[in-house]
Design a protein around this motif. Sequence first.
Motif, short mmCIF file in Angstrom:
data_model
loop_
_atom_site.label_atom_id
_atom_site.label_comp_id
_atom_site.label_asym_id
_atom_site.label_seq_id
_atom_site.Cartn_x
_atom_site.Cartn_y
_atom_site.Cartn_z
N TYR A 1 33.34 -20.56 19.59
CA TYR A 1 32.04 -19.32 19.43
C TYR A 1 30.46 -19.82 18.92
N VAL A 2 29.93 -21.52 18.78
CA VAL A 2 28.74 -21.28 18.62
C VAL A 2 29.50 -21.88 20.21
N GLU A 3 29.44 -22.19 21.48
CA GLU A 3 29.71 -22.27 22.12
C GLU A 3 29.24 -21.13 23.40
N ARG A 4 30.32 -20.40 23.71
CA ARG A 4 30.44 -18.89 23.79
C ARG A 4 29.01 -18.30 23.36
N ALA A 5 28.54 -18.73 22.25
CA ALA A 5 27.13 -18.07 21.77
C ALA A 5 25.65 -19.26 22.99
N ALA A 6 26.34 -20.21 22.83
CA ALA A 6 25.08 -21.13 23.75
C ALA A 6 24.97 -20.75 25.26
#
Length: 350
Positions: A85-90
């Motif tokens: 989810y951090v990668e998708r948010a980024a």
Amino acid sequence: ERVGFAIVGLGRLALEEILPAFGESKKARPVALVSGSPEKMKTVAAQYGIDPANCYDYANFDRIRDNPAVKAVYIVLPNGMHREYVERAARAGKHVLCEKPMATSSADAQAMVDACAAASVKLMIAYRIQYEAYNLRLASLVRQQTFGRLVGMSAINVQTVAENGAQQWRHKRALSGGGSLPDIGLYCLNTARFLTGEEPVEIFATQYSPPNDPRYAEVEETLSFTLRFPSNVLVNCFTSYGARDDKCQRLNFEKATVDMPNAYLYEGQRMTVIQRQGDATGQTELVLQQPNQFTEELDHMAECVIGGQRPRTPGEEGVQDHKLMEAIYRAAESGQPVRLPPVEKPDAFR
Ligand code: NAD
């Protein structure tokens, strides 16, 4: 204009601490929700005045890219889901605040740092104790050597878990990354690094889990570790899921003992300074203003988004904790001390 946050994951922490903490914030506000449970999300959105059009599920979360009201995303999911989810948010171009522990391995944590750097978004890890008034004061007492040299520290974080809790994600390694250590022992580790401003160079550790208890089939119950820092401050840490709740730290300085019986709680910290007064031993209770630490943390992230600064607890801080937790497990499994190369800290008191 307050910075708009999307909250991803509506579990206990999000509902009981984080969403209420926005109420006291002057810089941050919740504008979007992401949840797998439409009914719950509807209720929460109504409660916080969030537009139903700004409610996402895990599948359509990437559409947050097209929502200019969302400037930052706060990931409050089980640990094993943080990286995705951090990668998708980024990739959606949003700044990210991620709950602790950052991930379930140092490799995943490093990948998250790299993804946010590639997307030119900020990444902050929610180490709330570094935004809590009593712990901040304690850090400055250490730094200013108010009571002389810090010789040692003891830190305990114990939290009882439900006897029938084996199915909870915290007991599943893929979702948790470990037992009491990454969940609550991390507070002892991270706070010791924060208070000393140093990185450990040697680690000793030992662990125990009751055999035949399904809660501890995959993760540890109890772990004890000792950290030696370059200045030779020695720090003893103890963490467990098996005993009565206890969250305390005690710092032994040359000229005083500082006792915090509830160092890692959400509120209600206290601090007693024990030192010689004339011929006797005196105890002084230090009383500070204590704003909501979750609000302070949200406001810091919002300030960084507005002003473009690097957060005080960036992703790199999480990577370092994961490397150290991996070293702690290595020490516990081998029964041998683990020595670590000295780390240059960019500045003494970040
Ligand atoms: P929780 O179990 O109460 O909430 C987790 C949420 O994730 C739930 O809403 C659940 O529905 C959702 N979820 C989505 N997919 C899931 C899956 N596959 N399995 C399980 N749940 C799933 O947990 P929590 O206590 O709110 O913890 C969430 C995060 O916050 C964790 O990373 C935890 O370490 C961290 N945390 C931090 C603090 C703190 O003081 N900073 C305190 C508690 C928890």
